[in-house]
Design a protein around this motif. Structure first.
Motif, PDB file in Angstrom:
ATOM      1  N   LEU A 153      71.120 101.616  55.481  1.00 13.12           N
ATOM      2  CA  LEU A 153      71.294 100.457  55.623  1.00 13.12           C
ATOM      3  C   LEU A 153      72.538  99.831  56.197  1.00 13.12           C
ATOM      4  N   THR A 154      72.130  98.937  57.132  1.00  8.67           N
ATOM      5  CA  THR A 154      73.524  98.553  57.947  1.00  8.67           C
ATOM      6  C   THR A 154      73.614  97.037  57.350  1.00  8.67           C
ATOM      7  N   ALA A 155      74.982  96.726  57.185  1.00  9.48           N
ATOM      8  CA  ALA A 155      75.228  95.328  57.110  1.00  9.48           C
ATOM      9  C   ALA A 155      75.046  94.527  58.134  1.00  9.48           C
ATOM     10  N   ILE A 156      74.079  93.234  57.943  1.00 11.06           N
ATOM     11  CA  ILE A 156      73.857  92.330  58.958  1.00 11.06           C
ATOM     12  C   ILE A 156      74.872  90.957  58.877  1.00 11.06           C
ATOM     13  N   THR A 157      75.427  91.022  59.947  1.00 12.62           N
ATOM     14  CA  THR A 157      76.410  89.876  60.472  1.00 12.62           C
ATOM     15  C   THR A 157      75.538  88.573  60.883  1.00 12.62           C
ATOM     16  N   PRO A 158      75.516  87.514  60.088  1.00  6.01           N
ATOM     17  CA  PRO A 158      74.759  86.583  60.727  1.00  6.01           C
ATOM     18  C   PRO A 158      75.395  85.945  61.971  1.00  6.01           C
ATOM     19  N   SER A 159      74.216  85.642  62.809  1.00  8.28           N
ATOM     20  CA  SER A 159      74.830  85.174  64.009  1.00  8.28           C
ATOM     21  C   SER A 159      75.258  83.650  63.962  1.00  8.28           C
ATOM     22  N   LYS A 160      76.033  83.206  64.905  1.00  4.84           N
ATOM     23  CA  LYS A 160      76.300  81.711  64.899  1.00  4.84           C
ATOM     24  C   LYS A 160      75.082  81.012  65.318  1.00  4.84           C
ATOM     25  N   ALA A 161      75.086  79.780  64.674  1.00  7.40           N
ATOM     26  CA  ALA A 161      73.839  78.954  64.599  1.00  7.40           C
ATOM     27  C   ALA A 161      73.896  78.111  66.144  1.00  7.40           C
ATOM     28  N   PRO A 162      72.843  77.966  66.857  1.00  2.00           N
ATOM     29  CA  PRO A 162      72.883  77.283  68.116  1.00  2.00           C
ATOM     30  C   PRO A 162      73.416  75.823  68.003  1.00  2.00           C
ATOM     31  N   PRO A 163      74.259  75.572  68.883  1.00  2.00           N
ATOM     32  CA  PRO A 163      74.896  73.929  68.678  1.00  2.00           C
ATOM     33  C   PRO A 163      74.073  73.164  68.675  1.00  2.00           C
ATOM     34  N   LYS A 164      74.204  71.924  67.847  1.00  6.69           N
ATOM     35  CA  LYS A 164      73.309  70.897  67.457  1.00  6.69           C
ATOM     36  C   LYS A 164      73.406  69.989  68.791  1.00  6.69           C
ATOM     37  N   THR A 165      72.176  69.473  69.056  1.00  6.39           N
ATOM     38  CA  THR A 165      72.389  68.439  70.224  1.00  6.39           C
ATOM     39  C   THR A 165      73.001  67.228  69.753  1.00  6.39           C
ATOM     40  N   PRO A 166      73.923  66.677  70.278  1.00 10.25           N
ATOM     41  CA  PRO A 166      74.298  65.339  69.497  1.00 10.25           C
ATOM     42  C   PRO A 166      73.616  64.333  69.440  1.00 10.25           C
ATOM     43  N   THR A 167      73.571  63.534  68.712  1.00  8.32           N
ATOM     44  CA  THR A 167      72.805  62.450  68.293  1.00  8.32           C
ATOM     45  C   THR A 167      73.319  61.206  69.213  1.00  8.32           C
ATOM     46  N   ALA A 168      72.265  60.516  69.964  1.00  8.68           N
ATOM     47  CA  ALA A 168      72.854  59.370  70.872  1.00  8.68           C
ATOM     48  C   ALA A 168      73.398  58.263  70.023  1.00  8.68           C
ATOM     49  N   THR A 169      74.331  57.731  70.284  1.00  9.12           N
ATOM     50  CA  THR A 169      74.911  56.456  69.553  1.00  9.12           C
ATOM     51  C   THR A 169      73.781  55.424  69.941  1.00  9.12           C
ATOM     52  N   PRO A 170      73.547  54.324  69.185  1.00 11.43           N
ATOM     53  CA  PRO A 170      72.996  53.234  69.628  1.00 11.43           C
ATOM     54  C   PRO A 170      73.486  52.419  71.002  1.00 11.43           C
ATOM     55  N   ALA A 171      74.679  52.372  71.432  1.00 11.76           N
ATOM     56  CA  ALA A 171      75.088  51.946  72.611  1.00 11.76           C
ATOM     57  C   ALA A 171      74.529  52.858  73.661  1.00 11.76           C
ATOM     58  N   GLN A 172      74.710  54.303  73.464  1.00 14.27           N
ATOM     59  CA  GLN A 172      74.062  55.265  74.564  1.00 14.27           C
ATOM     60  C   GLN A 172      72.525  54.992  74.390  1.00 14.27           C
ATOM     61  N   GLU A 173      71.754  55.052  73.466  1.00 13.36           N
ATOM     62  CA  GLU A 173      70.307  54.644  73.514  1.00 13.36           C
ATOM     63  C   GLU A 173      69.910  53.495  74.298  1.00 13.36           C
ATOM     64  N   ARG A 174      70.819  52.569  74.122  1.00 18.80           N
ATOM     65  CA  ARG A 174      70.642  51.060  74.825  1.00 18.80           C
ATOM     66  C   ARG A 174      70.794  51.326  76.131  1.00 18.80           C
ATOM     67  N   THR A 175      71.945  51.920  76.608  1.00 19.50           N
ATOM     68  CA  THR A 175      72.068  52.398  78.000  1.00 19.50           C
ATOM     69  C   THR A 175      71.042  53.069  78.651  1.00 19.50           C
ATOM     70  N   GLU A 176      70.462  54.006  78.167  1.00 25.33           N
ATOM     71  CA  GLU A 176      69.458  54.812  78.474  1.00 25.33           C
ATOM     72  C   GLU A 176      68.185  53.950  78.810  1.00 25.33           C
ATOM     73  N   ILE A 177      67.700  53.257  77.777  1.00 20.17           N
ATOM     74  CA  ILE A 177      66.532  52.299  77.927  1.00 20.17           C
ATOM     75  C   ILE A 177      66.644  51.310  78.924  1.00 20.17           C
ATOM     76  N   ILE A 178      67.686  50.761  79.052  1.00 21.58           N
ATOM     77  CA  ILE A 178      67.925  49.819  80.342  1.00 21.58           C
ATOM     78  C   ILE A 178      67.708  50.401  81.685  1.00 21.58           C
ATOM     79  N   ARG A 179      68.347  51.685  81.873  1.00 20.73           N
ATOM     80  CA  ARG A 179      68.144  52.473  82.747  1.00 20.73           C
ATOM     81  C   ARG A 179      66.761  52.788  83.027  1.00 20.73           C
TER      82      ARG A 179
END
Length: 293
Positions: A32-58
């Motif tokens: 039995l080998t102790a398993i060290t949990p790996s780090k979770a992958p970084p979450k993709t940051p959620t776009a702010t309303p201003a960023q979403e608006r800028t992308e839609i305009i583009r």
């Protein structure tokens, strides 16, 4: 004969008992080998309303460029564009609000409405009696009106003819300057029968929306108008007021406005800076101009 006695002895062989063999499965040893949990992958940051608006305009700008849409052409309906972009209608409206304030698009209602490409010019239908302030407001512009002159005078031969009056009849003569989002757009000269609108010049802000004043203060509704359009060059006086070089092209509209019963209520001459407005006209059929045509 003597008795014969048979003595039978049942012998049990020694060591005849069956040996029972028990087979035991032995599992391999597990480390039995102790398993060290790996780090979770970084979450993709959620776009702010201003960023979403800028992308839609583009993306909308990309559609306009890719589809080679020009001013006055239709991008589509709000629902269709939201589906095409894969965004919510709320997010799309936020982007469209910004683009309309920048005069990149206009939103029109009705069967032929939708999102229309704009180049910053005011769009006016030549066959409408909708007031200029209402047209500008609907397209996201700010329209300011300055009354340059307002007097009670008498009808000239031209004014009397267009208003169905006797020459010399009292009329109001108004001259107004319209500015579209701070930039001069038009000069408007109007004449109205004084008898229909008593004391009109004393009403506060009567010239800001003339048709609104007629409707709200005198219960007179303009329902029909005849307009003629031509082009002329700006005089020195016109050029100074409209902030354009002398000789710049102006669109002149001569208008006679009527109530539903045919009563003339206004004769007007409007001069628009040609580079700041676009006129549209819907053709509904063949119009015969003369008996010999």
């Amino acid at each position: 004969m003597g008795d014969i006695h048979l003595n039978t002895t049942k012998k049990t062989p020694k060591n005849t008992a069956m040996a029972t063999t028990t087979l035991m499965a032995t599992a391999p040893a597990t480390t039995l080998t102790a398993i060290t949990p790996s780090k979770a992958p970084p979450k993709t940051p959620t776009a702010t309303p201003a960023q979403e608006r800028t992308e839609i305009i583009r993306r909308i700008r990309t559609i306009i460029r890719t589809d080679q849409l020009i001013s006055g052409e239709r991008i589509g309906t709000e629902r269709a564009l939201a589906e095409r972009l894969g965004v919510t209608r709320a997010a799309l409206r936020s982007a469209l609000d910004t683009m309309e304030r920048n005069h990149e698009i206009v939103r029109l209602i009705g069967r032929k409405g939708g999102i229309i490409v704009s180049d910053g010019k005011l769009i006016r239908n030549i066959d409408t009696i909708e007031s200029l302030p209402a047209i500008a407001r609907r397209q996201g512009f700010t329209l300011d009106t300055t009354v340059l002159n307002a007097t009670l005078t008498v009808a000239s031969p031209v004014t009397a003819r267009h208003l169905g009056l006797v020459e010399g009849t009292p009329v109001y003569a108004l001259s107004r300057l319209r500015k579209l989002s701070g930039t001069p757009l038009s000069l408007e000269q109007s004449a109205l029968p004084a008898r229909l609108f008593p004391n009109m010049l004393t009403i506060p802000n009567f010239g800001k929306s003339l048709y609104g004043t007629l409707r709200n203060q005198f219960s007179v509704e303009v329902s029909d108008a005849e307009e003629n359009l031509d082009i002329l060059e700006a005089s020195e006086e016109h050029a100074m007021l409209l902030n354009v070089p002398t000789g710049s092209p102006l669109v002149r509209i001569r208008r006679d406005a009527y109530t539903s019963d045919g009563t003339p209520v206004e004769h007007a001459v409007d001069l628009f800076v040609a580079s700041r407005i676009r006129f549209t006209l819907k053709a509904t059929g063949y119009v015969r101009l003369s008996a010999s045509a």
